[in-house]
Scaffold this active site. Structure first.
Site, PDB file in Angstrom:
ATOM      1  N   PRO A   1     -37.058  10.911  -3.179  1.00 47.02           N
ATOM      2  CA  PRO A   1     -36.018   9.435  -3.872  1.00 47.02           C
ATOM      3  C   PRO A   1     -36.618  10.119  -5.619  1.00 47.02           C
ATOM      4  O   PRO A   1     -35.640   9.569  -6.036  1.00 47.02           O
ATOM      5  CB  PRO A   1     -37.595   8.433  -3.358  1.00 47.02           C
ATOM      6  CG  PRO A   1     -38.605   9.797  -3.030  1.00 47.02           C
ATOM      7  CD  PRO A   1     -38.017  10.293  -2.434  1.00 47.02           C
TER       8      PRO A   1
ATOM      9  N   ASP B   1     -26.482  16.004  -6.851  1.00 42.16           N
ATOM     10  CA  ASP B   1     -26.183  14.046  -6.314  1.00 42.16           C
ATOM     11  C   ASP B   1     -26.474  13.895  -8.257  1.00 42.16           C
ATOM     12  O   ASP B   1     -27.346  14.393  -8.757  1.00 42.16           O
ATOM     13  CB  ASP B   1     -26.778  13.210  -5.673  1.00 42.16           C
ATOM     14  CG  ASP B   1     -25.113  14.176  -4.717  1.00 42.16           C
ATOM     15  OD1 ASP B   1     -24.307  14.645  -4.628  1.00 42.16           O
ATOM     16  OD2 ASP B   1     -25.337  13.462  -3.443  1.00 42.16           O
TER      17      ASP B   1
ATOM     18  N   LYS C   1     -21.420  10.964  -7.706  1.00 45.69           N
ATOM     19  CA  LYS C   1     -20.212   9.829  -8.196  1.00 45.69           C
ATOM     20  C   LYS C   1     -20.866   8.131  -8.424  1.00 45.69           C
ATOM     21  O   LYS C   1     -21.525   8.268  -8.334  1.00 45.69           O
ATOM     22  CB  LYS C   1     -19.796   9.492  -6.498  1.00 45.69           C
ATOM     23  CG  LYS C   1     -20.257  10.623  -5.060  1.00 45.69           C
ATOM     24  CD  LYS C   1     -19.926  10.111  -3.774  1.00 45.69           C
ATOM     25  CE  LYS C   1     -19.414  10.940  -3.064  1.00 45.69           C
ATOM     26  NZ  LYS C   1     -20.456  11.920  -2.903  1.00 45.69           N
TER      27      LYS C   1
ATOM     28  N   THR D   1     -36.477   9.446   2.724  1.00 53.35           N
ATOM     29  CA  THR D   1     -35.824   9.401   2.490  1.00 53.35           C
ATOM     30  C   THR D   1     -35.724   8.247   1.754  1.00 53.35           C
ATOM     31  O   THR D   1     -37.361   7.158   1.087  1.00 53.35           O
ATOM     32  CB  THR D   1     -34.861   7.870   3.402  1.00 53.35           C
ATOM     33  OG1 THR D   1     -33.621   7.714   3.505  1.00 53.35           O
ATOM     34  CG2 THR D   1     -35.977   7.466   4.672  1.00 53.35           C
TER      35      THR D   1
ATOM     36  N   MET E   1     -28.202   0.194  -1.906  1.00 55.68           N
ATOM     37  CA  MET E   1     -26.970   0.132  -2.212  1.00 55.68           C
ATOM     38  C   MET E   1     -26.669  -1.186  -2.916  1.00 55.68           C
ATOM     39  O   MET E   1     -26.405  -1.991  -2.575  1.00 55.68           O
ATOM     40  CB  MET E   1     -26.434   0.961  -2.173  1.00 55.68           C
ATOM     41  CG  MET E   1     -25.995   2.660  -2.545  1.00 55.68           C
ATOM     42  SD  MET E   1     -25.723   3.274  -1.337  1.00 55.68           S
ATOM     43  CE  MET E   1     -25.874   3.192  -0.330  1.00 55.68           C
TER      44      MET E   1
END
Length: 468
Positions: free
Chosen positions: A225, A248, A270, A332, A384
Site C-alpha cells: 500500500p 503503476d 492509469k 492489499t 476507489m
C-alpha cells in the site's frame, strides 16, 4: 542535510591533516591505508605519528598552522582541539574549493568520514551526516555480523576474472545470474572453507560450460500500500533482479528506489480520465515485447495484483502468448490501512466477515448486491470510493444500514502523510468534503471502525462527533 555518497581514490594524492593528537593519528592511519600521501601539520605529535615520520611514511610540518600548507593538496582534515582555528582552516579550504572534514564538527565540514565495514575491496560506508555518530557505529556493528569476512576474497576473485566472465556471458542477464551463482554457490563455500585454489578451479570450470539460452519472464509483483517496509522479501528480490519495471501510478518513489540502479523503469499508471482499456493494451504489449527480448520484466502494482488490480487479465494475456510468469503477492490496501489505523477487520463482538468491494464500476452493476452489503455485523472495505461517498452512503442507508453506522476513511494509508477520518454513515460525504479527503483513500464501514480511537498507533486522526 543530505550528503552525496562518494568513494574517493586518494592513492598518490596529497592530503593535509592539521593536528597531532590521538584523533589526528586515527585519521592519518586510515588515509595511509587508502594510499594517500599524508602531510601532518602540528607543533607536537603523538609517538606513533613521529614513528611514521621517521619511517618516511608521512611528512611532518612542525609548526603552527600556515595557510600555505593548503597548496597542492586534494583534501584537508582539521583535527585540532581549537574550534576557532578549525573554523579558520575550514574557511580557507572552502575559498580554495578543497573538501574539508573538521572532526566532530559537521557544521564546518564539507565532507564526513563514514563508519565503514571493511571487506576489501568491498567497502560498506555508513553515515549519519555527522549528526549521530553513535547511531552510525551501531549500524556498522550490526552490518559486520551480516557479511562473512571471505567476501573480500570473493570480490578479489571476481575482479580477477571479470573480463573472462564478460566474454563468457556477454548478455547482461546471464552474467548477473553467473554472479549470483558465484556469491551463493560452491565458489563462496570453498573460500569460507579456506580453499582458494578449489574456489578458483570451480569458477574456471563454470566458465567453460555453455551458456543457457535466455528466456524472458514476467514477475507480477504486489508493491503493497505504500510503506516500503511492507514489501515482501520476494518482492524486494524481484526488484533487484529486474531488467525492466512497469509500475503503476500508486507505486511510491521510495519503493522504486529499492530496485536495481540499472533497471529500466517505465510508468504505466492509469490516470483519471484516461481510456483505461487502451492503457491496459499498452501494458500487455510492453510485457510481451520485453519478455520476447529475453528480459526479466517486473510488473509492479500497488497493493496486491489480484485485488482489483487486473492481475488476472494480465496473466491470461501472458498465458495466451506463452510467456512464463510468476506471481509475488502484496499486502492489499484493506489489510494494511486497517492495521495502520488500529481497526480489526473482524472482531467476534462486532463483525464476523469482511467484504472487499470496488466502487470503481458502473453504478447499476451493484443493484443486486446492496441488500447483502447493508447487512449488519460485517465490515465493508471500499476501494476507489472517495468520489462516490454520497452515493455509497445513500444506497447503504436505503437498503437498511443504519445512518449511525461508524465509518473510517484512511487517506494515504501506511504513508507518513496518513490521515484517518471517522464519523457516521449519514454524515460521511459532508465530513470528507469538509476535511478535503483525497485519493488514494480506503473506505471502511462497520462497527469495528469505532475501535480506532482506542487502538490507533500510526499517523493522524480526524475525529468527529455525531453533531459535527
Amino acid at each position: 542535510m543530505r550528503l552525496f555518497p562518494l568513494f574517493a581514490d586518494l592513492k598518490g594524492r596529497r592530503v593535509l591533516v592539521v593536528g597531532g593528537g590521538p584523533v589526528a593519528e586515527r585519521k592519518v592511519k586510515s588515509l595511509l591505508a587508502s594510499g594517500a600521501l599524508v602531510t601532518v601539520g602540528a607543533p607536537e605529535t603523538t609517538e606513533a605519528l613521529k614513528q611514521l615520520q621517521a619511517q618516511d611514511r608521512i611528512e611532518w610540518l612542525c609548526n603552527n598552522f600556515q595557510p600555505d600548507w593548503l597548496a597542492d593538496v586534494w583534501l584537508v582534515v582539521a583535527a585540532t582541539d581549537d574550534r576557532e582555528l578549525n573554523r579558520q582552516i575550514a574557511a580557507l579550504a572552502n575559498e580554495r574549493r578543497l573538501f574539508i572534514n573538521v572532526v566532530d564538527d559537521p557544521e564546518l565540514s564539507s565532507f564526513q568520514v563514514p563508519s565503514i565495514v571493511d571487506r576489501s575491496p568491498l567497502t560498506i560506508a555508513i553515515s549519519s551526516a555527522g549528526s549521530a555518530p553513535v547511531l552510525a557505529r551501531r549500524v556498522r556493528e550490526r552490518i559486520e555480523t551480516l557479511f562473512d569476512h571471505t567476501l573480500g576474497s570473493l570480490a578479489t576473485l571476481a575482479a580477477k576474472y571479470r573480463s573472462a566472465i564478460r566474454q563468457a556471458r556477454p548478455e547482461l542477464r546471464p552474467r548477473r545470474e553467473f554472479y549470483d551463482w558465484l556469491l551463493d554457490g560452491p565458489v563462496a563455500a570453498a573460500l569460507r572453507g579456506q580453499q582458494p585454489e578449489q574456489a578458483q578451479q570451480l569458477l574456471e570450470e563454470a566458465l567453460q560450460q555453455p551458456q543457457a539460452t535466455v528466456t524472458g519472464k514476467v514477475l507480477l509483483v504486489g508493491a503493497g500500500p505504500g510503506d516500503p517496509g511492507l514489501l515482501t522479501l520476494k518482492a524486494l528480490r524481484a526488484l533487484n533482479e529486474a531488467d525492466v519495471i512497469l509500475y503503476d501510478r500508486l507505486v511510491d518513489e521510495p519503493i522504486l528506489e529499492l530496485a536495481r540502479r540499472d533497471a529500466e523503469q517505465i510508468s504505466v499508471g492509469k490516470a483519471p480520465g484516461e481510456d483505461h482499456n487502451a492503457t491496459q493494451a499498452r501494458i500487455h504489449a510492453l510485457m510481451l515485447e520485453r519478455a520476447q527480448q529475453g528480459q526479466l520484466v517486473v510488473r509492479l502494482k500497488g497493493g496486491d495484483a489480484f485485488v482489483f488490480g487486473r492481475g488476472g487479465e494480465e496473466l491470461e494475456f501472458l498465458r495466451q502468448h506463452q510467456v512464463p510468469y510468476e506471481v509475488v503477492p502484496g499486502i492489499t490496501a484493506a489489510l494494511a490501512c486497517a492495521a495502520y489505523s488500529g481497526i480489526p477487520l473482524t472482531h467476534r463482538d462486532h463483525a464476523q466477515s469482511v467484504r472487499l468491494v470496488t466502487a470503481h464500476c458502473r453504478q447499476d452493476t451493484m443493484l443486486e448486491d446492496w441488500p447483502a452489503l447493508a447487512q449488519p455485523r460485517q465490515t465493508l472495505a471500499f476501494y476507489m470510493g472517495v468520489s462516490q461517498l454520497d452515493w455509497l452512503a445513500g444506497q447503504l442507508i436505503l437498503h437498511g444500514r443504519s445512518g449511525q453506522t461508524p465509518f473510517a476513511i484512511v487517506e494515504n494509508g501506511t504513508r507518513s502523510s496518513q490521515r484517518v477520518l471517522q464519523g457516521t454513515l449519514e454524515n460521511m460525504a459532508r465530513l470528507a468534503l469538509q476535511h478535503n479527503i483525497k485519493a488514494p483513500s480506503l473506505l471502511l464501514i462497520g462497527e469495528v471502525t469505532a475501535l480506532a480511537p482506542k487502538l490507533e498507533w500510526f499517523g493522524a486522526s480526524i475525529r468527529t462527533d455525531k453533531t459535527d
